[in-house]
Design a protein around this motif. Sequence first.
Motif, short mmCIF file in Angstrom:
data_model
loop_
_atom_site.label_atom_id
_atom_site.label_comp_id
_atom_site.label_asym_id
_atom_site.label_seq_id
_atom_site.Cartn_x
_atom_site.Cartn_y
_atom_site.Cartn_z
N VAL A 149 86.82 39.29 59.51
CA VAL A 149 85.10 39.37 59.39
C VAL A 149 84.41 38.89 60.36
CG1 VAL A 149 83.32 39.09 57.51
CG2 VAL A 149 85.56 39.92 56.88
N PHE A 176 92.65 45.11 54.42
CA PHE A 176 91.34 44.53 54.28
C PHE A 176 91.13 43.90 55.91
CE2 PHE A 176 88.40 40.80 54.40
CZ PHE A 176 87.51 41.22 53.63
N ARG A 178 92.45 44.99 58.63
CA ARG A 178 92.44 46.41 59.31
C ARG A 178 91.27 46.93 59.31
NH1 ARG A 178 98.24 48.47 58.64
NH2 ARG A 178 99.18 47.08 60.22
N LEU A 179 90.68 47.07 58.11
CA LEU A 179 89.22 47.65 57.93
C LEU A 179 88.19 46.95 58.85
CD1 LEU A 179 86.93 48.93 56.29
CD2 LEU A 179 87.27 47.43 54.49
N PHE A 180 88.28 45.70 59.02
CA PHE A 180 87.43 44.95 59.94
C PHE A 180 87.85 45.02 61.38
CE2 PHE A 180 86.05 43.48 55.62
CZ PHE A 180 84.74 43.75 55.92
N GLY A 181 88.74 45.88 61.74
CA GLY A 181 89.27 45.74 63.11
C GLY A 181 90.22 45.03 63.76
N VAL B 375 83.37 52.39 55.91
CA VAL B 375 83.96 51.41 57.02
C VAL B 375 82.44 51.13 57.63
CG1 VAL B 375 85.36 51.58 58.87
CG2 VAL B 375 85.96 52.55 56.81
N LYS B 379 81.91 46.96 58.42
CA LYS B 379 81.91 46.28 59.67
C LYS B 379 80.45 45.61 59.87
CE LYS B 379 85.80 48.25 61.68
NZ LYS B 379 86.11 49.56 62.75
N MET B 424 91.94 48.87 47.98
CA MET B 424 92.14 49.21 49.39
C MET B 424 93.21 50.34 49.73
SD MET B 424 90.40 46.68 50.77
CE MET B 424 90.69 46.95 52.20
N PHE B 431 92.26 55.53 56.67
CA PHE B 431 93.01 54.93 57.90
C PHE B 431 94.04 55.80 58.66
CE2 PHE B 431 90.07 51.09 57.58
CZ PHE B 431 89.35 51.43 58.44
#
Lengths: 456, 456
Positions: A149, A176, A178-181, B375, B379, B424, B431
């Motif tokens: 995050v 989680f 991955r969602l934030f990259g 998403v 972010k 999730m 994804f």
Amino acid sequence: MSKDQKVKILLEEKEIPRKWYNIHADMPFKLDPSYSPQTMGLATPQELLKIFPEEILKQEMSQERFIEIPEEVWERYKKFRSTPLYRAYDLEKALDTPAKIYYKYEGQNATGSHKLNTALAQVYYNKQSGIKRIATETGAGQWGSALSVACAEFGLDCTVYMVKVSYNQKPYRRSFMRLFGAEIFASPSTHTEVGRKILEKDPDCTGSLGIAISEAVEDAATHDDTNYALGSVLNHVCLHQTIIGLEAKLQMEKLGEYPDIVIACCGGGSNFAGIAFPFLMDKLDGSKKDLRAIAVEPTACPTLTRGVYAYDYADTGHAAPITKMYTLGADFVPAPDHAGGLRYHGDSPLVSLLYNKGVIEAQAYGQKDVFEAAVMFAKAEGIVPAPESAHAVKGAIEEALRAKEEGKEKTILFCLSGHGYFDMYAYDEYFKGSMQNTVLSDEQIKESLMKLPKVE
Amino acid sequence: MSKDQKVKILLEEKEIPRKWYNIHADMPFKLDPSYSPQTMGLATPQELLKIFPEEILKQEMSQERFIEIPEEVWERYKKFRSTPLYRAYDLEKALDTPAKIYYKYEGQNATGSHKLNTALAQVYYNKQSGIKRIATETGAGQWGSALSVACAEFGLDCTVYMVKVSYNQKPYRRSFMRLFGAEIFASPSTHTEVGRKILEKDPDCTGSLGIAISEAVEDAATHDDTNYALGSVLNHVCLHQTIIGLEAKLQMEKLGEYPDIVIACCGGGSNFAGIAFPFLMDKLDGSKKDLRAIAVEPTACPTLTRGVYAYDYADTGHAAPITKMYTLGADFVPAPDHAGGLRYHGDSPLVSLLYNKGVIEAQAYGQKDVFEAAVMFAKAEGIVPAPESAHAVKGAIEEALRAKEEGKEKTILFCLSGHGYFDMYAYDEYFKGSMQNTVLSDEQIKESLMKLPKVE
């Protein structure tokens, strides 16, 4: 609870502390230096600058009492800080104790734990020094989530080496991040030299925090644009977490209260440091001589209560500096216990030194007892504690029951460092009724302590 | 974000509203009466008193503008209220929009959504009237979680009929409810007459909200010490949720702001009602004629946008009263879409009437578009929205982009009704890249509308 009882104390935005507290400046005894696992001589700043930005290194060595929180970090803090201080009226009632129980709850930010306090600071300093990517390890997932995050907030890339057993057990933590990259590797991975070596010997290795640290450090050391970040243990991490205790002090002041006992769970030590250090300031200067601070750890990984105070490796691959701390040995592999992130073989050098000098206390509890306490707390207070935080809950309940026995009106403050939404499977295990308290034999501990490095 | 920008607004404890707002009192048009599915005549209070306490029934029918929040409920509210109002500076920046975006975040309480606002009130009134146990249904799990926690707080037993497909897909929601002492049945169950009948015909039935409601109502109607509680749709539920919008109004007032557009996701309608009704008060009295309020629903269950305004059954088993509302037909089974709880065939009679009279608007979006928005929001803002709440996020982003196109500085307020920690797996689906927007054919909808009851 009556209408006049204040259950939740928050600070106004302008009251959120602008500085972190550095306890090292106030300690009459000082930390011993770190050693390089490569040369076995004193660790040099040059070696450490390969993986840390200069500002972080400065904080690691600093003797300043208070260190300013950068504006850009403070601006991010105010999204989720101040965090609430609760009076646990319903838990007190359930325990029928004369003790007043307060808890500082750090689980309301998006990452669900206190880890975001240091993640934001570390990512900020790395960005300032031109770093593009941060590599780290994660065990239970709280730290990897927080760093993901923080990296997303500041626009840095993030690589997480996640202990393989946890990678498989906690798919939602992975999602989680991955969602934030973030990019996530199950550790040991084939992505690093140290990972490949371990997998060659043991293709089925399910990993450990020590291995994952080695992988992340190697990744950082071998890439110019990449640094390493650690979620606990080190001085600067403890420093960043003191925002918790500094806020709690102000909040208790508003109530005209001061704790007799401060309690937190303790793995690497940063959460304990965060709540306890700002209060210990008053013990060190003699104004609160009787203040007790208790670090609670799992019996499955009893670093303070059954480890030794010695120089040891920080990681399995011997990539990070050798430091003096309470340790169970770098090769110690904790039982598959539901203690969450409290599974590191060592402990914060600052926490270790304070314990060694008798300034703080430590307690270890078994997982069954800890979950029993967590369930009691959840039913009374309506918050599901993370397994880590549940250790602090257990500690607080024990002290509240002791106060009842002694008929004393003690004021107890503990840190509820995170929530357990991602850990419901552990509660399931508890409710199945088969969970047992882990007890280590002296032999197990002795064996893992046989390979301490000789540097002194 | 600069240091002068206020990102988070909270109220002081004494500012937390002491009354709920009843929009029915201000509506120039009134709700049509409900009918009994047993007699097909007007529903009588006697029938309803079998499953609801008197105070709740009074609220259901009330024409008072403001209804006092009981002290014991307010005392529980103050544990987690006020909830923060955030300015989404980072989302605005990501969208490069001149619009100001605010969101009210209801996900920080232990149950993770706004549902606790009404759960506490309903359990309180039931306890007051001597009820020992409450039966309810839950789909995605937010409501069951909230009622479990509320029952634990007030010491009542709780039985939850959980839609079987969700029971199997969301084990952690189950664990959560169990932790708070609830008894949970996968619905259809063998625990009720209606459940047994359905299982006889179709042993593999994976359940629906309509079936689960029938089971819970039957359970309540056949046990003297047991009542039923519904987590949305009904007037009293909308009433209890208005604490959200009442707080938001005060919070925006502190900033000198008033929204041009208020947005919320809409399944049964209580979350939309909660944030929108206190603002619609000003539209109904003519002082804010241009205020737009938008209910956002999934294309997989497009009740307002593609349903009809008619009398319909509230549940599959025809146990609950027949009411006038927008509906897709009581036998409508939504596709296995990741819309979370927004899967009810009908809608709140109050929301339906306001929509029918053109006071509010509605929009439907597909799940892929909704998760894309979620998403982006996560972010930027660092919070993972629940799939339900993500519909509001999508609605807000669309309006912010329209403002950009039109070069107008609109002020948008939306309700982020809950977090997505338990969802999730739905983000994982997104994804994977295989998620598609659900599109219903006119035939599908026409078919499920063929069995509307005739009562008028």
